[in-house]
Design an enzyme around this catalytic site. Structure first.
Site, PDB file in Angstrom:
ATOM      1  CE  LYS A  33      -5.152  -6.174 -36.697  1.00  0.00           C
ATOM      2  NZ  LYS A  33      -4.424  -7.451 -37.962  1.00  0.00           N
TER       3      LYS A  33
ATOM      4  NE  ARG B 248      -6.659  -9.295 -31.913  1.00  0.00           N
ATOM      5  CZ  ARG B 248      -5.783  -8.294 -32.001  1.00  0.00           C
ATOM      6  NH1 ARG B 248      -5.139  -7.800 -31.404  1.00  0.00           N
ATOM      7  NH2 ARG B 248      -4.572  -8.838 -32.773  1.00  0.00           N
TER       8      ARG B 248
ATOM      9  NE  ARG C 185       7.544 -11.437 -39.911  1.00  0.00           N
ATOM     10  CZ  ARG C 185       6.244 -10.725 -39.976  1.00  0.00           C
ATOM     11  NH1 ARG C 185       5.587  -9.781 -40.013  1.00  0.00           N
ATOM     12  NH2 ARG C 185       5.322 -11.265 -38.337  1.00  0.00           N
TER      13      ARG C 185
ATOM     14  NE  ARG D  84       8.993 -12.531 -35.084  1.00  0.00           N
ATOM     15  CZ  ARG D  84       7.988 -11.395 -35.779  1.00  0.00           C
ATOM     16  NH1 ARG D  84       8.688 -10.675 -36.415  1.00  0.00           N
ATOM     17  NH2 ARG D  84       7.138 -11.523 -34.551  1.00  0.00           N
TER      18      ARG D  84
ATOM     19  NE  ARG E 103      -0.211 -14.079 -32.285  1.00  0.00           N
ATOM     20  CZ  ARG E 103       1.661 -14.251 -32.632  1.00  0.00           C
ATOM     21  NH1 ARG E 103       1.458 -14.722 -33.816  1.00  0.00           N
ATOM     22  NH2 ARG E 103       2.185 -14.669 -31.646  1.00  0.00           N
TER      23      ARG E 103
HETATM   24  P1  AMP Z   1      -1.141  -8.181 -32.772  1.00  0.00           P
HETATM   25  O1  AMP Z   1      -0.109  -7.478 -32.201  1.00  0.00           O
HETATM   26  O2  AMP Z   1      -2.984  -6.698 -32.352  1.00  0.00           O
HETATM   27  O3  AMP Z   1      -1.919  -8.798 -33.070  1.00  0.00           O
HETATM   28  O4  AMP Z   1      -1.456  -8.989 -30.430  1.00  0.00           O
HETATM   29  C1  AMP Z   1      -0.585  -9.522 -30.281  1.00  0.00           C
HETATM   30  C2  AMP Z   1      -1.419  -9.924 -29.220  1.00  0.00           C
HETATM   31  O5  AMP Z   1      -1.893  -9.479 -27.854  1.00  0.00           O
HETATM   32  C3  AMP Z   1      -2.637 -11.426 -29.430  1.00  0.00           C
HETATM   33  O6  AMP Z   1      -2.654 -11.938 -30.154  1.00  0.00           O
HETATM   34  C4  AMP Z   1      -3.250 -11.400 -27.786  1.00  0.00           C
HETATM   35  O7  AMP Z   1      -3.134 -12.000 -27.487  1.00  0.00           O
HETATM   36  C5  AMP Z   1      -2.854  -9.742 -28.001  1.00  0.00           C
HETATM   37  N1  AMP Z   1      -3.933  -9.064 -27.781  1.00  0.00           N
HETATM   38  C6  AMP Z   1      -3.962  -7.818 -28.520  1.00  0.00           C
HETATM   39  N2  AMP Z   1      -5.074  -6.588 -28.392  1.00  0.00           N
HETATM   40  C7  AMP Z   1      -5.695  -7.444 -27.720  1.00  0.00           C
HETATM   41  C8  AMP Z   1      -7.655  -7.078 -27.956  1.00  0.00           C
HETATM   42  N3  AMP Z   1      -8.255  -6.311 -28.051  1.00  0.00           N
HETATM   43  N4  AMP Z   1      -7.760  -8.547 -27.228  1.00  0.00           N
HETATM   44  C9  AMP Z   1      -6.978 -10.041 -26.477  1.00  0.00           C
HETATM   45  N5  AMP Z   1      -5.983  -9.473 -26.578  1.00  0.00           N
HETATM   46  C10 AMP Z   1      -5.316  -8.669 -27.197  1.00  0.00           C
END
Ligand code: AMP
Length: 191
Positions: free
Chosen positions: A13, A88, A127, A133, A144
Site C-alpha cells: 500500500k 482500520r 524479509r 528485524r 497483524r
Molecule cells: P502500518 O505501517 O500501516 O502497517 O502500521 C503499523 C502499525 O501502526 C500497525 O500495526 C498499528 O499498530 C499502528 N496503526 C497504523 N494505523 C493504524 C490505525 N488506523 N489504527 C490503529 N493502529 C494503527
C-alpha cells in the site's frame, strides 16, 4: 480528491500510495509512518503507540482518530489526501465520515489491493529474517494479519455498499500494480 488505499499488511500500500498521491498532487498520509516517526522521536504519542505496534495490535481509536484529524487539518490536505492505513476499524470509518462531512467534501474512492495472504506472510517472514528485524517476529507478523482480517477486512463491505470500492490485483511487480491502479482510476500516465 479524497482516497483511501486498503489491503493487508505487506500488500504494498505504502509504495503504491506514493505514486497515486504524486499524480493527484495530494499528500499520502500513512498513520503507520506517523506513528513510527513519533516512536523514533520518543514523543508521548510514540511511547503510547509503541506498546501496541510491537504486539501487532491496533493503537486505540481515540489516539489514532485525533492524530488523523490534526493531520488532515494541515493546509497541504485542503484539496484532498490519500489515506494509507486509516481507517482500520468501524469506529474509525465513522470518525472519518464526520471529518470529511465537516469540510463539506466527500470520499471519492477506496482502492483495495487484493493479494494472496499466504504468499505475503511468507515474504514478510523472509524479509524479517534477512534484515534481522527484532520487531518483526513471526508471531507479530501473523498477529497483524489476524487483526487485519478481524477488524479491517469487514470495512470493505461497508464501502462496497456505498459503491466506493475499486479492487485491484496487488500481486506482481510494483510497476505492474501501479499500472493496474492507474487504469482503474482512469489515470493517463505522464510521459
Ligand atoms: P502500518 O505501517 O500501516 O502497517 O502500521 C503499523 C502499525 O501502526 C500497525 O500495526 C498499528 O499498530 C499502528 N496503526 C497504523 N494505523 C493504524 C490505525 N488506523 N489504527 C490503529 N493502529 C494503527
Amino acid at each position: 480528491m479524497r482516497l483511501i488505499i486498503m489491503g493487508p499488511p505487506g500488500a504494498g500500500k505504502g509504495t503504491q500510495a506514493k505514486f497515486i498521491a504524486e499524480h493527484f498532487k495530494i499528500p499520502a498520509i500513512s498513520t503507520g509512518d506517523i506513528f513510527r516517526a513519533n516512536v523514533s522521536q520518543g514523543t508521548e504519542l510514540g511511547l503510547e503507540a509503541k506498546r501496541y505496534m510491537d504486539a501487532g495490535d491496533y493503537v486505540p481509536d481515540e489516539v489514532t482518530n485525533l492524530m488523523v484529524r490534526n493531520r488532515i487539518d494541515e493546509p497541504d490536505a485542503e484539496n484532498g489526501f490519500l489515506l494509507d492505513g486509516y481507517p482500520r476499524t468501524l469506529a474509525q470509518v465513522e470518525e472519518l465520515d464526520g471529518m470529511i462531512r465537516f469540510t463539506g467534501h466527500r470520499l471519492d474512492a477506496v482502492m483495495v489491493l487484493t493479494v494472496d495472504q499466504d504468499e505475503i506472510v511468507g515474504r514478510l517472514l523472509q524479509r524479517a529474517q534477512v534484515e534481522g528485524r527484532a520487531d518483526d517476529t513471526e508471531d507479530v507478523i501473523r498477529r497483524r494479519q489476524e487483526v487485519y482480517l478481524e477488524q479491517t477486512q469487514p470495512l470493505i463491505a461497508v464501502y462496497k455498499d456505498r459503491d466506493l470500492v475499486i479492487e485491484v490485483d496487488g500481486m506482481g511487480e510494483v510497476a505492474e500494480v501501479t499500472q493496474r491502479i492507474f487504469e482503474a482510476l482512469d489515470i493517463i500516465p505522464e510521459s
